[in-house]
Write a protein that holds these residues in place. Sequence first.
Motif, PDB file in Angstrom:
ATOM      1  N   PRO A  72      -7.262  19.068   6.771  1.00  0.00           N
ATOM      2  CA  PRO A  72      -8.386  18.124   6.863  1.00  0.00           C
ATOM      3  C   PRO A  72      -8.486  17.460   8.225  1.00  0.00           C
ATOM      4  O   PRO A  72      -7.490  17.307   8.942  1.00  0.00           O
ATOM      5  N   LEU A  73      -9.706  17.045   8.575  1.00  0.00           N
ATOM      6  CA  LEU A  73      -9.922  16.385   9.854  1.00  0.00           C
ATOM      7  C   LEU A  73      -9.051  15.137   9.990  1.00  0.00           C
ATOM      8  O   LEU A  73      -8.554  14.831  11.071  1.00  0.00           O
ATOM      9  N   LEU A  74      -8.835  14.415   8.883  1.00  0.00           N
ATOM     10  CA  LEU A  74      -7.992  13.223   8.908  1.00  0.00           C
ATOM     11  C   LEU A  74      -6.533  13.549   8.598  1.00  0.00           C
ATOM     12  O   LEU A  74      -5.745  12.627   8.370  1.00  0.00           O
ATOM     13  N   SER A  75      -6.178  14.812   8.588  1.00  0.00           N
ATOM     14  CA  SER A  75      -4.817  15.337   8.457  1.00  0.00           C
ATOM     15  C   SER A  75      -4.294  15.237   7.023  1.00  0.00           C
ATOM     16  O   SER A  75      -4.684  14.353   6.261  1.00  0.00           O
ATOM     17  N   TYR A  76      -3.390  16.150   6.666  1.00  0.00           N
ATOM     18  CA  TYR A  76      -2.736  16.084   5.358  1.00  0.00           C
ATOM     19  C   TYR A  76      -1.929  14.794   5.229  1.00  0.00           C
ATOM     20  O   TYR A  76      -1.906  14.145   4.188  1.00  0.00           O
ATOM     21  N   GLU A  77      -1.260  14.434   6.313  1.00  0.00           N
ATOM     22  CA  GLU A  77      -0.311  13.320   6.268  1.00  0.00           C
ATOM     23  C   GLU A  77      -0.989  12.008   5.907  1.00  0.00           C
ATOM     24  O   GLU A  77      -0.449  11.191   5.154  1.00  0.00           O
ATOM     25  N   TYR A  78      -2.212  11.788   6.451  1.00  0.00           N
ATOM     26  CA  TYR A  78      -2.819  10.465   6.340  1.00  0.00           C
ATOM     27  C   TYR A  78      -4.169  10.466   5.639  1.00  0.00           C
ATOM     28  O   TYR A  78      -4.860   9.436   5.626  1.00  0.00           O
ATOM     29  N   LEU A  79      -4.561  11.592   5.036  1.00  0.00           N
ATOM     30  CA  LEU A  79      -5.863  11.666   4.375  1.00  0.00           C
ATOM     31  C   LEU A  79      -6.008  10.595   3.296  1.00  0.00           C
ATOM     32  O   LEU A  79      -7.072   9.975   3.161  1.00  0.00           O
ATOM     33  N   ASP A  80      -4.956  10.352   2.529  1.00  0.00           N
ATOM     34  CA  ASP A  80      -5.022   9.353   1.457  1.00  0.00           C
ATOM     35  C   ASP A  80      -4.760   7.945   1.966  1.00  0.00           C
ATOM     36  O   ASP A  80      -5.023   6.962   1.258  1.00  0.00           O
ATOM     37  N   ALA A  81      -4.261   7.825   3.195  1.00  0.00           N
ATOM     38  CA  ALA A  81      -3.976   6.491   3.738  1.00  0.00           C
ATOM     39  C   ALA A  81      -5.253   5.783   4.179  1.00  0.00           C
ATOM     40  O   ALA A  81      -5.376   4.562   4.028  1.00  0.00           O
ATOM     41  N   PHE A  82      -6.210   6.531   4.718  1.00  0.00           N
ATOM     42  CA  PHE A  82      -7.435   5.911   5.210  1.00  0.00           C
ATOM     43  C   PHE A  82      -8.160   5.109   4.126  1.00  0.00           C
ATOM     44  O   PHE A  82      -8.524   3.943   4.364  1.00  0.00           O
ATOM     45  N   PRO A  83      -8.424   5.680   2.921  1.00  0.00           N
ATOM     46  CA  PRO A  83      -9.135   4.885   1.905  1.00  0.00           C
ATOM     47  C   PRO A  83      -8.382   3.644   1.460  1.00  0.00           C
ATOM     48  O   PRO A  83      -9.000   2.662   1.043  1.00  0.00           O
ATOM     49  N   GLN A  84      -7.049   3.663   1.542  1.00  0.00           N
ATOM     50  CA  GLN A  84      -6.264   2.516   1.087  1.00  0.00           C
ATOM     51  C   GLN A  84      -6.517   1.272   1.942  1.00  0.00           C
ATOM     52  O   GLN A  84      -6.251   0.142   1.501  1.00  0.00           O
TER      53      GLN A  84
ATOM     54  N   LEU B 144      -1.993   8.061  15.202  1.00  0.00           N
ATOM     55  CA  LEU B 144      -1.058   8.982  14.555  1.00  0.00           C
ATOM     56  C   LEU B 144      -1.651  10.362  14.291  1.00  0.00           C
ATOM     57  O   LEU B 144      -0.916  11.306  14.000  1.00  0.00           O
ATOM     58  N   LEU B 145      -2.958  10.510  14.400  1.00  0.00           N
ATOM     59  CA  LEU B 145      -3.575  11.814  14.138  1.00  0.00           C
ATOM     60  C   LEU B 145      -3.148  12.836  15.192  1.00  0.00           C
ATOM     61  O   LEU B 145      -2.955  12.494  16.364  1.00  0.00           O
ATOM     62  N   PRO B 146      -3.021  14.118  14.811  1.00  0.00           N
ATOM     63  CA  PRO B 146      -2.812  15.160  15.812  1.00  0.00           C
ATOM     64  C   PRO B 146      -3.957  15.149  16.827  1.00  0.00           C
ATOM     65  O   PRO B 146      -5.087  14.769  16.499  1.00  0.00           O
ATOM     66  N   GLU B 147      -3.664  15.556  18.048  1.00  0.00           N
ATOM     67  CA  GLU B 147      -4.643  15.423  19.132  1.00  0.00           C
ATOM     68  C   GLU B 147      -5.945  16.147  18.829  1.00  0.00           C
ATOM     69  O   GLU B 147      -7.042  15.622  19.085  1.00  0.00           O
TER      70      GLU B 147
ATOM     71  N   ILE C 194       0.846  -1.191   0.000  1.00  0.00           N
ATOM     72  CA  ILE C 194       0.000   0.000   0.000  1.00  0.00           C
ATOM     73  C   ILE C 194       0.883   1.243   0.000  1.00  0.00           C
ATOM     74  O   ILE C 194       1.788   1.378   0.830  1.00  0.00           O
ATOM     75  N   VAL C 195       0.619   2.123  -0.933  1.00  0.00           N
ATOM     76  CA  VAL C 195       1.341   3.388  -1.035  1.00  0.00           C
ATOM     77  C   VAL C 195       0.311   4.511  -1.019  1.00  0.00           C
ATOM     78  O   VAL C 195      -0.695   4.444  -1.727  1.00  0.00           O
ATOM     79  N   TYR C 196       0.534   5.515  -0.206  1.00  0.00           N
ATOM     80  CA  TYR C 196      -0.406   6.641  -0.156  1.00  0.00           C
ATOM     81  C   TYR C 196       0.353   7.951  -0.344  1.00  0.00           C
ATOM     82  O   TYR C 196       1.519   8.074   0.023  1.00  0.00           O
ATOM     83  N   SER C 197      -0.323   8.894  -0.962  1.00  0.00           N
ATOM     84  CA  SER C 197       0.301  10.188  -1.247  1.00  0.00           C
ATOM     85  C   SER C 197       0.091  11.135  -0.082  1.00  0.00           C
ATOM     86  O   SER C 197      -0.813  10.955   0.741  1.00  0.00           O
TER      87      SER C 197
END
Length: 466
Positions: free
Chosen positions: A169-181, A201-204, A60-63
């Motif tokens: 974004p609520l799911l953060s820039y870092e992991y926004l694309d990771a969730f759907p994967q 891993l999300l910010p508090e 799995i690779v996410y942007s």
Amino acid sequence: MPEPPPSPGPDPHRVDLPAFEPKQDPLGVTLIGDLAQGDMGRIRALAHIELTALFDAYSIVYSRPKRRKKVKENGIFGVPLETLVDQDQKRSPSNCKVPIVFQAMITFLEKEGLSAEGILRVSGADSRAKQLRHDLEEKFYQGLFSWGDCSPHDVATVMKQFLRELTVPLLSYEYLDAFPQISSIPKTLEQLKALNLLILLLPEENRETLKVLLRFLRAIISRSNQNKMGLNNVAMIMAPNLFMGPAPSPGHRHDRQVLDLEAELKKAAGTSAIVKMLVHYQDVLWTVPSAFVAQLRHQYTTEAQRRSKEKLLSRLPWKKEKDRSEIYKKPLPSPDQPEPQDGVIRVQAPHLTKSSALVQLDQFTTAADVVAKFKYDENEAADSQGHEKENRPGEVFTNDSIVHKEETNGHAVRNPKKAHYAGDTDHLFEVGGNIAERCLDPRTKMLDLYHVNPLAEWVIRTRPGR
């Protein structure tokens, strides 16, 4: 002959997800909010390593989308969560990590909107929603805003706009694309593991705001017979508000548009499935894996041993002929940290009348049992009515749950009306030793935990909402 009644279609409120419960641990289930902030920093590092390994195993690779260079610093809409929380804390210092305005919208909807048919699905009137946004921006922080005439559908529309317009974004820039994967992982348990790691891993601010949102969505689903909004409907409607992608640029050829449409439909199905899991499994997802807590304890133990060795090394004369093996021997306990009496703990409760007590543990004693010793006991109170106990000036009876210290000719007067007892929001905390601080699951087996962390202190504190 009468025609048979039509067969019922699929139940729109049926939950087609398997049931999972957090695995019970003798040391207690650790919720995300149970650990001190410093410990959570270490947990995030462990979660990042674990998530990387898991995603590598499934290729799995996410942007990571580029962050916006300029963000709003004032107002309500289009402002990062972190900025909103910082502004809230400047106005009224608190430990809350959820923007006050978002919490206010959710609170209104919980009171007025849970039974409204089509809540979240039926949009409010554009003109009223626009006016509501304007009033929130202009009046909310001035204390002049009133929810009195607001429609639940209008507030739900504005709440969704708030989420869509977040610059971070609520799911953060870092992991926004990771969730759907995660949808591409074939096993449900592995999907839950990945979601759990991403939430850690999300910010508090993001994590706490997401938690408030998911609890509200679950409350809507619990009233699905009234509002006609089951889990599938709620997930399908809320997914675009959490996974907004860039608008397609004009000028694409027809075949490219078809490919884009297929990709968007596939992404929509994947994001909807993720929202379903987030809502349905939120109690499981907001826990810290017991393996991470064990690694955390190991880190503290290793660091303490290293500091002890370095301290001993600094005191030894540096001679070549010196036998250095002594440096690596386990140091003896210091006089200020004697070996604790086996199976007995001293529990502190600074905010209660009974400020401390010795508790003998056995294999059945739980954290809830320890806290219960500081709760109001009607039988004990009845036996103590009308009695006085002589007391030296300044002495406090820490082993008596109904004594309140009052200076009356050198006596401490028993007065249950003035005493302070442990309540439902009071919990036992494990402090120090091989952890910084942890609020204990009431089901924690205390003797097992005592053997894991014998040098810990045990303190009863108030923690609402565990």
